[in-house]
Design an enzyme around this catalytic site. Structure first.
Site, PDB file in Angstrom:
ATOM      1  N   ALA A  80      31.347  39.111  70.518  1.00  0.00           N
ATOM      2  CA  ALA A  80      30.784  40.347  71.608  1.00  0.00           C
ATOM      3  C   ALA A  80      31.635  40.091  72.941  1.00  0.00           C
ATOM      4  CB  ALA A  80      29.521  40.182  71.828  1.00  0.00           C
ATOM      5  N   GLY A 125      30.458  37.496  66.286  1.00  0.00           N
ATOM      6  CA  GLY A 125      30.594  38.679  65.730  1.00  0.00           C
ATOM      7  C   GLY A 125      31.748  38.847  65.011  1.00  0.00           C
ATOM      8  N   GLU A 128      30.762  37.626  61.645  1.00  0.00           N
ATOM      9  CA  GLU A 128      29.706  38.455  61.089  1.00  0.00           C
ATOM     10  C   GLU A 128      30.247  39.675  60.488  1.00  0.00           C
ATOM     11  OE1 GLU A 128      25.603  38.921  62.276  1.00  0.00           O
ATOM     12  OE2 GLU A 128      26.339  38.463  64.492  1.00  0.00           O
ATOM     13  N   GLU A 148      26.642  30.985  67.888  1.00  0.00           N
ATOM     14  CA  GLU A 148      25.617  31.819  68.853  1.00  0.00           C
ATOM     15  C   GLU A 148      24.635  30.651  69.213  1.00  0.00           C
ATOM     16  OE1 GLU A 148      27.314  35.306  66.508  1.00  0.00           O
ATOM     17  OE2 GLU A 148      26.994  33.148  66.304  1.00  0.00           O
TER      18      GLU A 148
END
Length: 280
Positions: A80, A125, A128, A148
């Site tokens: 992010a 991310g 992910e 995270e």
């Protein structure tokens, strides 16, 4: 670098892209290159929306069968945009991404396959995103992490319940609870990566495009239905239920078109099949 063909013709115009570069390295193959190298290709809110529009267009475009995604520079995707996130927190504004998740891939339910060509670090991310790709090709220098927990946040874009199905509970716990960096070769041993290649310029993209070309040579409808059957099993649908759903909902698309007849006929006649575009 993978050769770039002239832009083919499409039924609908190619969507505008500001944060990524779109090229066509082989027939029926789209290459998406995340293009914020100074920010390690982290994705902001506008970038999520942009990728969502592109991948919806891919699913609706009969002339495209497979997509490859990679990054510009030394990163695949660092996750992010934390600067944007921090500004949103300070302003008290709400952040939201499309239902398809991080990079429009982490929770995507699209029809057509996506191959990740991981050229460098894939953190947060970025990891992910690759967890929900159909194939993952990594450069030797590529690294993966879910850091995270080190920032007081959680990988909530879809990776946690998915990665455990790919690498198992203990390894998933190791990534999610420690936030440690996993090298490409270790990720391959865990089953997160299909193939590790060298670090030469464009080598990982070339390898991914070769896989995409192999996919694009097959019946477009058969690719879509085969992928759906595997995806249902991976997402927890029982084997018999998944088979029934595939037969009831997806197999008719094969029977309704000419590709299933063409494939059998071409085999008998000892020639290469002449596939028609997927029936959408």
């Amino acid at each position: 670098m993978a050769p770039v063909d002239s832009q083919p013709s499409f039924e609908k115009p190619q969507p505008h892209s500001k944060y990524c570069v779109l090229t066509y390295p082989a027939p029926n193959v789209l290459l998406i290159r995340l293009n914020r190298p100074k920010d390690l290709n982290c994705i902001n809110m506008d970038g999520h929306a942009e990728l969502d529009a592109i991948l919806q267009w891919v699913d609706d475009e009969p002339g495209l069968i497979c997509t490859v995604i990679t990054g510009t520079g030394r990163a695949f995707c660092a996750g992010a945009d934390l600067k944007e996130w921090n500004s949103s927190n300070a302003a008290g504004s709400k952040r939201s991404m499309p239902p398809s998740g991080f990079g429009a891939i982490s929770r995507r339910n699209g029809r057509k396959p996506i191959i990740a060509a991981v050229n460098g670090l894939a953190y947060g991310g970025g990891t992910e995103l690759i967890v929900n790709c159909d194939l993952v090709i990594a450069a030797r220098k590529a690294t993966f992490a879910l850091p995270e927990v080190k920032r007081g946040v959680v990988a909530m874009a879809g990776a946690l319940p998915r990665i455990v199905r790919t690498i198992g509970r203990q390894r998933a716990m190791e990534m999610a609870l420690t936030g440690r960096i996993v090298p490409a070769q270790e990720a391959k041993e865990w089953g997160l990566v299909n193939k590790v290649v060298g670090d030469g310029e464009g080598e990982v993209v070339d390898a991914a495009v070769e896989y995409a070309k192999m996919i694009a040579e097959n019946s477009p409808d058969a690719v879509i239905v085969s992928r759906e059957g595997i995806k249902m099993g991976w997402e927890g649908v029982g084997a018999e239920d998944a088979t029934r759903i595939a037969n009831d909902s997806w197999y008719p698309r094969l029977l309704a078109g000419d590709n299933i007849k063409e494939g059998v006929k071409a085999f008998v006649e000892k020639r290469k099949p002449q596939w028609k575009a997927a029936k959408l």
